[in-house]
Design a protein around this motif. Sequence first.
Motif, PDB file in Angstrom:
ATOM      1  N   UNK A 117       0.830  -1.209   0.000  1.00  0.00           N
ATOM      2  CA  UNK A 117       0.000   0.000   0.000  1.00  0.00           C
ATOM      3  C   UNK A 117       0.861   1.255   0.000  1.00  0.00           C
ATOM      4  N   UNK A 118       2.013   1.226   0.652  1.00  0.00           N
ATOM      5  CA  UNK A 118       2.954   2.344   0.612  1.00  0.00           C
ATOM      6  C   UNK A 118       3.341   2.660  -0.829  1.00  0.00           C
ATOM      7  N   UNK A 119       3.638   1.622  -1.609  1.00  0.00           N
ATOM      8  CA  UNK A 119       4.050   1.817  -2.996  1.00  0.00           C
ATOM      9  C   UNK A 119       2.879   2.244  -3.872  1.00  0.00           C
ATOM     10  N   UNK A 120       1.711   1.633  -3.701  1.00  0.00           N
ATOM     11  CA  UNK A 120       0.550   1.968  -4.529  1.00  0.00           C
ATOM     12  C   UNK A 120       0.073   3.396  -4.286  1.00  0.00           C
ATOM     13  N   UNK A 121       0.214   3.869  -3.069  1.00  0.00           N
ATOM     14  CA  UNK A 121      -0.254   5.225  -2.741  1.00  0.00           C
ATOM     15  C   UNK A 121       0.881   6.247  -2.799  1.00  0.00           C
ATOM     16  N   UNK A 122       2.032   5.817  -3.295  1.00  0.00           N
ATOM     17  CA  UNK A 122       3.199   6.690  -3.424  1.00  0.00           C
ATOM     18  C   UNK A 122       3.554   7.358  -2.103  1.00  0.00           C
ATOM     19  N   UNK A 123       3.460   6.576  -1.017  1.00  0.00           N
ATOM     20  CA  UNK A 123       3.883   7.048   0.280  1.00  0.00           C
ATOM     21  C   UNK A 123       2.814   7.679   1.140  1.00  0.00           C
ATOM     22  N   UNK A 124       1.577   7.781   0.648  1.00  0.00           N
ATOM     23  CA  UNK A 124       0.517   8.381   1.467  1.00  0.00           C
ATOM     24  C   UNK A 124       0.202   7.517   2.680  1.00  0.00           C
ATOM     25  N   UNK A 125       0.318   6.190   2.523  1.00  0.00           N
ATOM     26  CA  UNK A 125       0.233   5.298   3.674  1.00  0.00           C
ATOM     27  C   UNK A 125       1.646   4.965   4.116  1.00  0.00           C
ATOM     28  N   UNK A 126       1.977   5.306   5.370  1.00  0.00           N
ATOM     29  CA  UNK A 126       3.347   5.115   5.839  1.00  0.00           C
ATOM     30  C   UNK A 126       3.359   4.824   7.339  1.00  0.00           C
ATOM     31  N   UNK A 127       3.623   3.587   7.743  1.00  0.00           N
ATOM     32  CA  UNK A 127       3.623   3.232   9.167  1.00  0.00           C
ATOM     33  C   UNK A 127       4.755   3.868   9.972  1.00  0.00           C
ATOM     34  N   UNK A 128       5.694   4.549   9.319  1.00  0.00           N
ATOM     35  CA  UNK A 128       6.758   5.226  10.067  1.00  0.00           C
ATOM     36  C   UNK A 128       6.371   6.649  10.466  1.00  0.00           C
ATOM     37  N   UNK A 129       5.141   7.066  10.179  1.00  0.00           N
ATOM     38  CA  UNK A 129       4.714   8.435  10.481  1.00  0.00           C
ATOM     39  C   UNK A 129       4.293   8.581  11.943  1.00  0.00           C
ATOM     40  N   UNK A 130       4.270   7.485  12.702  1.00  0.00           N
ATOM     41  CA  UNK A 130       3.804   7.516  14.081  1.00  0.00           C
ATOM     42  C   UNK A 130       4.397   8.599  14.958  1.00  0.00           C
ATOM     43  N   UNK A 131       5.716   8.833  14.938  1.00  0.00           N
ATOM     44  CA  UNK A 131       6.278   9.899  15.785  1.00  0.00           C
ATOM     45  C   UNK A 131       5.697  11.278  15.490  1.00  0.00           C
ATOM     46  N   UNK A 132       5.352  11.549  14.237  1.00  0.00           N
ATOM     47  CA  UNK A 132       4.729  12.831  13.900  1.00  0.00           C
ATOM     48  C   UNK A 132       3.301  12.892  14.421  1.00  0.00           C
ATOM     49  N   UNK A 133       2.588  11.776  14.367  1.00  0.00           N
ATOM     50  CA  UNK A 133       1.237  11.723  14.926  1.00  0.00           C
ATOM     51  C   UNK A 133       1.295  12.022  16.425  1.00  0.00           C
ATOM     52  N   UNK A 134       2.272  11.424  17.103  1.00  0.00           N
ATOM     53  CA  UNK A 134       2.445  11.687  18.537  1.00  0.00           C
ATOM     54  C   UNK A 134       2.823  13.141  18.791  1.00  0.00           C
ATOM     55  N   UNK A 135       3.681  13.674  17.936  1.00  0.00           N
ATOM     56  CA  UNK A 135       4.157  15.048  18.090  1.00  0.00           C
ATOM     57  C   UNK A 135       3.001  16.040  18.055  1.00  0.00           C
ATOM     58  N   UNK A 181       1.640   0.467  13.636  1.00  0.00           N
ATOM     59  CA  UNK A 181       0.648  -0.141  12.746  1.00  0.00           C
ATOM     60  C   UNK A 181      -0.783   0.151  13.177  1.00  0.00           C
ATOM     61  N   UNK A 182      -0.995   1.226  13.941  1.00  0.00           N
ATOM     62  CA  UNK A 182      -2.344   1.525  14.419  1.00  0.00           C
ATOM     63  C   UNK A 182      -3.323   1.796  13.272  1.00  0.00           C
ATOM     64  N   UNK A 183      -2.826   2.187  12.115  1.00  0.00           N
ATOM     65  CA  UNK A 183      -3.703   2.462  10.966  1.00  0.00           C
ATOM     66  C   UNK A 183      -4.046   1.214  10.175  1.00  0.00           C
ATOM     67  N   UNK A 184      -3.545   0.060  10.615  1.00  0.00           N
ATOM     68  CA  UNK A 184      -3.798  -1.163   9.862  1.00  0.00           C
ATOM     69  C   UNK A 184      -4.036  -2.373  10.764  1.00  0.00           C
ATOM     70  N   UNK A 185      -3.688  -2.269  12.046  1.00  0.00           N
ATOM     71  CA  UNK A 185      -3.736  -3.431  12.938  1.00  0.00           C
ATOM     72  C   UNK A 185      -5.158  -3.930  13.173  1.00  0.00           C
TER      73      UNK A 185
END
Length: 353
Positions: A117-135, A181-185
């Motif tokens: 999904x990361x590749x199909x959405x050209x990075x719009x889905x990204x499980x490494x974005x969590x620290x920014x969500x917390x920020x 993985x909160x957006x997919x778990x």
Amino acid sequence: MRSNANKNILYSIILLLLVAIVYLYRQNQQKPVEEIVAVTSGKVILSGNTMGTNYRIVYLDKEERDFKGQIDSILIVFNQSLSTYIPDSELSVFNKSDSLVFELPYFLPVLEASKDIFEKTEGAFDPTVGPLVNLWGFGPEGPQLKDSVNINSILPLVGFNQIEFDETRVKKMKPGIYLDFSAVAKGYGVDVVAVYLISKGIQNFLVEIGGELVARGVNENGELWKVGVNRPEELGRADELFSIIALENKGMATSGNYRNYYEVDSVKISHTIDPFTGRPVRHGLLSATVLAADCMKADALATAIMVMGTERAIALQEKEKDFEIFLIYNDENGEMKSFASDGLKPFLSFAHE
């Protein structure tokens, strides 16, 4: 001496009883809803708690078997693999280190789906974005944002292409990468429960965890399972429906910004963070519902679409064609509108009809 020994034994017993009472109290405090097993004429309903939310499972079984204990056990192991709230889960261990050798069966499939999904959405889905969500204040510790320096320091650590994995292990290409993985778990958890039910010969069921669903077969009336899409209004009732979708052997997930937000100087800060800018998205898309072959894919795509916005989401669906979408958005005049992909329209009805 014997008197002191007896006192010590009594003290130990009392202490153990107090510990037990505190434990039972905390366990009860952690159950926001009653856990239910209900059976009526071959229809079994189970409910309980997992992943910080609730689940509800309905299935048809002539034997009226109760699978609640087995399902709860599966979900405990599932969380031990993928939860960020369990300090010694596989995911937590990986986030504290540079690599991990898989011991449980759930980490690898979610990595594979995330990469797809990361590749199909050209990075719009990204499980490494969590620290920014917390920020931005949508993690357990509340807002941590001080200025743009915070964002600029974290952005280099965002990018799922900085994760490498094979069938046995996963590793970081750069120290400090954090997976969430909160957006997919929840979607994946739904699929795991569905696979278990199928393995037990259950052909007709609806599994729901925190609003993410999988349906197979039909309900007790011989009809497709029907589920609602909430009306995306900030002050609206949580159960007020905008539309109803009949699920024909599909997974379904909905993501939205209309309730999970806060305001600063009259500016709404949404929980959907753009992995490219590190800032909350600002567009007219209010709610994205995705139907796909499995719920993990639907869950990931719904999150990605909320990053992409209405027009890019429609373009992605028309290009890929292996999932369906139902979008609710505000147009340029602030009017609430909706869009349904062609494959979904025969299964869609509106609550006000």
